[in-house]
Motif scaffolding. Structure first.
Motif, PDB file in Angstrom:
ATOM      1  N   GLY A  60      30.851  51.941  33.747  1.00 11.78           N
ATOM      2  CA  GLY A  60      29.532  52.358  33.294  1.00 11.78           C
ATOM      3  C   GLY A  60      29.455  53.820  32.908  1.00 11.78           C
ATOM      4  O   GLY A  60      30.087  54.674  33.527  1.00 11.78           O
ATOM      5  N   ALA A  61      28.654  54.090  31.892  1.00 11.00           N
ATOM      6  CA  ALA A  61      28.472  55.452  31.408  1.00 11.00           C
ATOM      7  C   ALA A  61      27.867  56.351  32.479  1.00 11.00           C
ATOM      8  O   ALA A  61      28.136  57.548  32.520  1.00 11.00           O
ATOM      9  CB  ALA A  61      27.593  55.456  30.159  1.00 11.00           C
ATOM     10  N   ASP A  62      27.059  55.770  33.359  1.00  8.75           N
ATOM     11  CA  ASP A  62      26.421  56.529  34.436  1.00  8.75           C
ATOM     12  C   ASP A  62      27.062  56.238  35.785  1.00  8.75           C
ATOM     13  O   ASP A  62      26.412  56.412  36.825  1.00  8.75           O
ATOM     14  CB  ASP A  62      24.925  56.227  34.466  1.00  8.75           C
ATOM     15  N   LEU A  63      28.311  55.749  35.776  1.00 11.21           N
ATOM     16  CA  LEU A  63      29.075  55.443  36.985  1.00 11.21           C
ATOM     17  C   LEU A  63      28.442  54.311  37.795  1.00 11.21           C
ATOM     18  O   LEU A  63      28.714  54.155  38.978  1.00 11.21           O
ATOM     19  CB  LEU A  63      29.249  56.703  37.866  1.00 11.21           C
ATOM     20  N   GLU A  64      27.621  53.484  37.152  1.00 14.51           N
ATOM     21  CA  GLU A  64      26.854  52.450  37.853  1.00 14.51           C
ATOM     22  C   GLU A  64      27.641  51.176  38.142  1.00 14.51           C
ATOM     23  O   GLU A  64      27.180  50.316  38.894  1.00 14.51           O
ATOM     24  CB  GLU A  64      25.588  52.106  37.062  1.00 14.51           C
ATOM     25  N   GLY A  65      28.814  51.011  37.561  1.00 13.02           N
ATOM     26  CA  GLY A  65      29.606  49.806  37.791  1.00 13.02           C
ATOM     27  C   GLY A  65      29.022  48.598  37.091  1.00 13.02           C
ATOM     28  O   GLY A  65      28.031  48.687  36.368  1.00 13.02           O
ATOM     29  N   GLN A  66      29.656  47.458  37.317  1.00 13.48           N
ATOM     30  CA  GLN A  66      29.185  46.214  36.721  1.00 13.48           C
ATOM     31  C   GLN A  66      28.238  45.512  37.692  1.00 13.48           C
ATOM     32  O   GLN A  66      28.334  45.694  38.917  1.00 13.48           O
ATOM     33  CB  GLN A  66      30.369  45.318  36.377  1.00 13.48           C
ATOM     34  N   THR A 109      30.557  40.598  44.311  1.00 14.24           N
ATOM     35  CA  THR A 109      30.692  39.140  44.243  1.00 14.24           C
ATOM     36  C   THR A 109      31.825  38.788  43.287  1.00 14.24           C
ATOM     37  O   THR A 109      31.815  39.215  42.131  1.00 14.24           O
ATOM     38  CB  THR A 109      29.380  38.509  43.734  1.00 14.24           C
ATOM     39  N   PRO A 110      32.809  38.011  43.748  1.00 17.42           N
ATOM     40  CA  PRO A 110      33.934  37.675  42.858  1.00 17.42           C
ATOM     41  C   PRO A 110      33.472  36.882  41.636  1.00 17.42           C
ATOM     42  O   PRO A 110      32.530  36.080  41.713  1.00 17.42           O
ATOM     43  CB  PRO A 110      34.862  36.826  43.724  1.00 17.42           C
ATOM     44  N   LEU A 111      34.157  37.106  40.551  1.00 20.24           N
ATOM     45  CA  LEU A 111      33.916  36.351  39.319  1.00 20.24           C
ATOM     46  C   LEU A 111      34.573  34.980  39.446  1.00 20.24           C
ATOM     47  O   LEU A 111      35.297  34.713  40.413  1.00 20.24           O
ATOM     48  CB  LEU A 111      34.515  37.113  38.131  1.00 20.24           C
ATOM     49  N   ALA A 112      34.382  34.117  38.464  1.00 23.03           N
ATOM     50  CA  ALA A 112      35.008  32.794  38.463  1.00 23.03           C
ATOM     51  C   ALA A 112      36.534  32.905  38.529  1.00 23.03           C
ATOM     52  O   ALA A 112      37.207  32.036  39.090  1.00 23.03           O
ATOM     53  CB  ALA A 112      34.586  32.021  37.215  1.00 23.03           C
ATOM     54  N   SER A 113      37.071  34.009  38.010  1.00 23.83           N
ATOM     55  CA  SER A 113      38.516  34.232  38.024  1.00 23.83           C
ATOM     56  C   SER A 113      39.027  34.633  39.411  1.00 23.83           C
ATOM     57  O   SER A 113      40.235  34.692  39.633  1.00 23.83           O
ATOM     58  CB  SER A 113      38.875  35.348  37.031  1.00 23.83           C
ATOM     59  N   GLY A 114      38.110  34.924  40.327  1.00 23.04           N
ATOM     60  CA  GLY A 114      38.489  35.386  41.653  1.00 23.04           C
ATOM     61  C   GLY A 114      38.606  36.897  41.738  1.00 23.04           C
ATOM     62  O   GLY A 114      38.739  37.463  42.815  1.00 23.04           O
ATOM     63  N   ASP A 133      50.792  42.296  47.581  1.00 20.76           N
ATOM     64  CA  ASP A 133      50.692  40.949  48.139  1.00 20.76           C
ATOM     65  C   ASP A 133      50.028  39.953  47.187  1.00 20.76           C
ATOM     66  O   ASP A 133      49.269  39.091  47.601  1.00 20.76           O
ATOM     67  CB  ASP A 133      49.970  40.995  49.481  1.00 20.76           C
ATOM     68  N   GLY A 134      50.298  40.103  45.881  1.00 25.67           N
ATOM     69  CA  GLY A 134      49.775  39.169  44.889  1.00 25.67           C
ATOM     70  C   GLY A 134      48.319  39.368  44.512  1.00 25.67           C
ATOM     71  O   GLY A 134      47.744  38.554  43.794  1.00 25.67           O
ATOM     72  N   TYR A 135      47.696  40.457  44.985  1.00 25.59           N
ATOM     73  CA  TYR A 135      46.289  40.725  44.665  1.00 25.59           C
ATOM     74  C   TYR A 135      46.134  40.876  43.157  1.00 25.59           C
ATOM     75  O   TYR A 135      46.954  41.505  42.494  1.00 25.59           O
ATOM     76  CB  TYR A 135      45.821  41.993  45.377  1.00 25.59           C
ATOM     77  N   LYS A 136      45.089  40.289  42.604  1.00 25.07           N
ATOM     78  CA  LYS A 136      44.806  40.349  41.171  1.00 25.07           C
ATOM     79  C   LYS A 136      43.580  41.221  40.936  1.00 25.07           C
ATOM     80  O   LYS A 136      42.589  41.115  41.658  1.00 25.07           O
ATOM     81  CB  LYS A 136      44.551  38.949  40.594  1.00 25.07           C
ATOM     82  N   SER A 137      43.677  42.057  39.927  1.00 22.35           N
ATOM     83  CA  SER A 137      42.581  42.961  39.603  1.00 22.35           C
ATOM     84  C   SER A 137      42.586  43.247  38.115  1.00 22.35           C
ATOM     85  O   SER A 137      43.640  43.251  37.478  1.00 22.35           O
ATOM     86  CB  SER A 137      42.738  44.276  40.375  1.00 22.35           C
ATOM     87  N   ASP A 138      41.396  43.498  37.583  1.00 19.37           N
ATOM     88  CA  ASP A 138      41.282  43.902  36.188  1.00 19.37           C
ATOM     89  C   ASP A 138      41.451  45.413  36.017  1.00 19.37           C
ATOM     90  O   ASP A 138      41.454  45.908  34.900  1.00 19.37           O
ATOM     91  CB  ASP A 138      39.926  43.468  35.613  1.00 19.37           C
ATOM     92  N   MET A 139      41.605  46.131  37.140  1.00 21.37           N
ATOM     93  CA  MET A 139      41.770  47.586  37.085  1.00 21.37           C
ATOM     94  C   MET A 139      43.227  47.922  36.780  1.00 21.37           C
ATOM     95  O   MET A 139      44.108  47.755  37.629  1.00 21.37           O
ATOM     96  CB  MET A 139      41.353  48.206  38.423  1.00 21.37           C
ATOM     97  N   PRO A 140      43.481  48.392  35.538  1.00 14.94           N
ATOM     98  CA  PRO A 140      44.858  48.758  35.186  1.00 14.94           C
ATOM     99  C   PRO A 140      45.201  50.128  35.750  1.00 14.94           C
ATOM    100  O   PRO A 140      44.328  50.887  36.182  1.00 14.94           O
ATOM    101  CB  PRO A 140      44.812  48.811  33.658  1.00 14.94           C
TER     102      PRO A 140
END
Length: 151
Positions: free
Chosen positions: A54-60, A65-70, A105-112
């Protein structure tokens, strides 16, 4: 010379000595340097982080809450999030290497990881910008966490 003249000369000399020591301490340049680092961090944040956090550091929305992708949405980096709960070293590692690499440990994240995009100094500038937006309470707590986790 009168007593008043001697007092005036001594006062002027003392003031000049204080000014020389104050300037020599870097006190005048430090604030300007800090502001330059924060401004750089803000530009880097806009270019690399704002699209998710977020432009104001507000996040999504619903970031806890996990998304459908986990995977989890991007958290806020303002005082409503948990960024200030972590020491600088961990925050740098997450930004540089990505969340999945840090958690392991196999954790998945969209944070590159941004280690190929930003230098360590640039990552520090992004953190300086983020921290500059926090209220004093959160900055103090995060500073203490950072100090307590230092080797």
């Amino acid at each position: 010379m009168t007593r008043n003249a001697l007092i005036l000369i001594a006062a002027v000399g003392l003031a000049a000595a204080i000014l020389i020591l104050w300037r020599g301490s870097g006190a005048t340049g430090t604030a300007a340097q800090d502001q330059a680092v924060i401004a750089l961090g803000q530009r880097l944040y806009v270019d690399n982080c704002a699209s998710c956090h977020g432009a104001d550091l507000e996040g999504q929305p619903d970031w806890q809450t996990p998304l459908a992708s986990g995977r989890y949405p991007a958290p806020p980096h303002d005082e409503t999030g948990h960024t200030w709960h972590h020491a600088d070293a961990l925050l740098v590692q997450i930004i540089r290497d990505g969340t999945a690499a840090v958690v392991g440990d196999g954790y998945k994240s969209d944070m590159p990881g941004f280690g190929d995009v930003m230098s360590d100094d640039q990552i520090a500038a992004v953190l300086a910008y983020i921290k500059s937006t926090w209220p004093e309470r959160e900055r103090a707590i995060q500073s203490r966490i950072t100090k307590d986790s230092a080797p």
